[in-house]
Write a protein that holds these residues in place. Sequence first.
Motif, short mmCIF file in Angstrom:
data_model
loop_
_atom_site.label_atom_id
_atom_site.label_comp_id
_atom_site.label_asym_id
_atom_site.label_seq_id
_atom_site.Cartn_x
_atom_site.Cartn_y
_atom_site.Cartn_z
N LEU A 110 -95.96 19.55 -46.63
CA LEU A 110 -94.74 18.78 -46.83
C LEU A 110 -94.96 17.72 -47.89
CD1 LEU A 110 -91.86 17.85 -45.90
CD2 LEU A 110 -93.02 16.39 -44.22
N SER A 111 -93.97 17.53 -48.74
CA SER A 111 -93.99 16.49 -49.77
C SER A 111 -92.78 15.60 -49.59
CB SER A 111 -94.00 17.12 -51.16
OG SER A 111 -93.93 16.12 -52.16
N ILE A 112 -93.00 14.30 -49.51
CA ILE A 112 -91.91 13.33 -49.35
C ILE A 112 -91.84 12.48 -50.61
CG2 ILE A 112 -91.10 11.34 -48.04
CD1 ILE A 112 -92.38 12.58 -45.56
N PRO A 113 -90.70 12.51 -51.31
CA PRO A 113 -90.60 11.84 -52.61
C PRO A 113 -90.62 10.32 -52.53
CG PRO A 113 -88.47 12.71 -51.95
CD PRO A 113 -89.46 13.21 -50.94
N LYS A 114 -91.12 9.72 -53.57
CA LYS A 114 -91.19 8.26 -53.67
C LYS A 114 -89.82 7.69 -54.06
CE LYS A 114 -94.55 4.92 -55.49
NZ LYS A 114 -95.28 4.80 -54.23
N GLY A 115 -89.48 6.54 -53.49
CA GLY A 115 -88.27 5.84 -53.87
C GLY A 115 -86.99 6.45 -53.34
N LYS A 116 -87.08 7.34 -52.36
CA LYS A 116 -85.91 8.00 -51.78
C LYS A 116 -85.80 7.68 -50.29
CE LYS A 116 -85.10 10.36 -55.62
NZ LYS A 116 -83.90 10.10 -56.47
N ILE A 117 -84.64 8.01 -49.72
CA ILE A 117 -84.48 7.97 -48.27
C ILE A 117 -84.63 9.39 -47.76
CG2 ILE A 117 -82.93 7.52 -46.33
CD1 ILE A 117 -81.61 5.33 -47.92
N SER A 118 -85.70 9.63 -47.02
CA SER A 118 -85.93 10.95 -46.41
C SER A 118 -85.67 10.84 -44.92
CB SER A 118 -87.37 11.41 -46.65
OG SER A 118 -87.59 11.71 -48.02
N VAL A 119 -84.84 11.76 -44.41
CA VAL A 119 -84.50 11.75 -42.98
C VAL A 119 -84.97 13.06 -42.35
CG1 VAL A 119 -82.65 11.64 -41.28
CG2 VAL A 119 -82.50 10.25 -43.36
N ILE A 120 -85.68 12.93 -41.25
CA ILE A 120 -86.18 14.09 -40.51
C ILE A 120 -85.26 14.34 -39.33
CG2 ILE A 120 -88.16 15.09 -39.31
CD1 ILE A 120 -89.92 13.01 -40.79
N ILE A 121 -84.76 15.58 -39.23
CA ILE A 121 -83.85 15.94 -38.14
C ILE A 121 -84.40 17.15 -37.39
CG2 ILE A 121 -81.83 15.03 -39.37
CD1 ILE A 121 -81.04 18.03 -39.88
N GLY A 122 -83.77 17.46 -36.26
CA GLY A 122 -84.17 18.62 -35.47
C GLY A 122 -83.93 18.36 -33.99
N ALA A 123 -83.97 19.43 -33.22
CA ALA A 123 -83.74 19.31 -31.78
C ALA A 123 -84.87 18.55 -31.11
CB ALA A 123 -83.61 20.71 -31.18
N ASN A 124 -84.63 18.09 -29.90
CA ASN A 124 -85.66 17.38 -29.13
C ASN A 124 -86.91 18.26 -29.00
OD1 ASN A 124 -83.99 15.21 -28.76
ND2 ASN A 124 -83.34 15.80 -26.71
N GLY A 125 -88.07 17.64 -29.18
CA GLY A 125 -89.33 18.35 -29.00
C GLY A 125 -89.77 19.20 -30.17
N CYS A 126 -89.08 19.07 -31.32
CA CYS A 126 -89.43 19.91 -32.47
C CYS A 126 -90.59 19.38 -33.29
CB CYS A 126 -88.21 20.12 -33.37
SG CYS A 126 -87.71 18.63 -34.27
N GLY A 127 -91.02 18.13 -33.02
CA GLY A 127 -92.17 17.58 -33.74
C GLY A 127 -91.85 16.44 -34.68
N LYS A 128 -90.61 15.94 -34.67
CA LYS A 128 -90.21 14.87 -35.59
C LYS A 128 -91.06 13.62 -35.41
CE LYS A 128 -85.98 14.56 -34.07
NZ LYS A 128 -86.08 15.49 -32.92
N SER A 129 -91.06 13.09 -34.20
CA SER A 129 -91.81 11.86 -33.93
C SER A 129 -93.31 12.08 -34.05
CB SER A 129 -91.47 11.33 -32.53
OG SER A 129 -90.11 10.96 -32.45
N THR A 130 -93.76 13.25 -33.65
CA THR A 130 -95.18 13.59 -33.76
C THR A 130 -95.64 13.54 -35.21
OG1 THR A 130 -95.10 14.98 -31.77
CG2 THR A 130 -96.90 15.39 -33.32
#
Length: 262
Positions: free
Chosen positions: A24-44
Amino acid sequence: MEAISVNNLSIGYEDNIIIENMNLSIPKGKISVIIGANGCGKSTLLKSIARVIKPKSGEIFINQKNIKSQKEKYMATQVAFLPQGPVCPSGITVKELVAFGRFPHQKIIGGLKAHDKEIIHWAIKETGLEDFADREIENLSGGQRQRAWIAMTLAQETDIIMLDEPTTYLDMSYQLEVLQVLEKLNKQKNITIVMVLHELNNACRFASNIIALKKGEIICQGIPKEAITKENLKEIYGIDGRLQLSENKKYPICIEYELIRE
């Protein structure tokens, strides 16, 4: 340019693998939002990047530096992380809470320096809390309380802020209040924002980069207008969603949906 990148990342608890071989690559200077159903690994995923939990394998780079080789205090000057439902001792004022954000920059001996006080004042001002600086946290509204926590992360003086569900338990107006503060910080200060959100329409409205997970795998990534489609919503959430573009034609809105029953 990348703010954060992960290579072949695997994360789990004992024998339960949550994320396996993620890139995974997260760009600099942007707002990146992680979504998905409960238990999919977002918080992890967020906790692993923040070094709250240790991955089983793989590499994580922040500003092109492998976090494995960095000391804890140095990392705290690079990334500020706000977990779900943070708590503080009773009686703490906004100014006192925000001051905790200066800890990574302080020497072993000596209190707050002039620059520390300047940054604390700046963080309080940026989050619109000047009139509440001496008020105790428990006497604030939900939106004000969350802005105080964001001010504390701002006081860390990092160029990356990560937030795990910063709008959970807030009503619609407070959600908007918090997200607009983050949007302003991104646009005016070029701070990279990475956050987990449950509310899809807020994610689409505020994200310039959206990352959707399912069972630890990336289903789609990109600008919401391209990434959030009827087909992808079916894959991510198991729903039949009806989408339309916002009035300004910049992002999709899910106006209604039904569960898909197999």
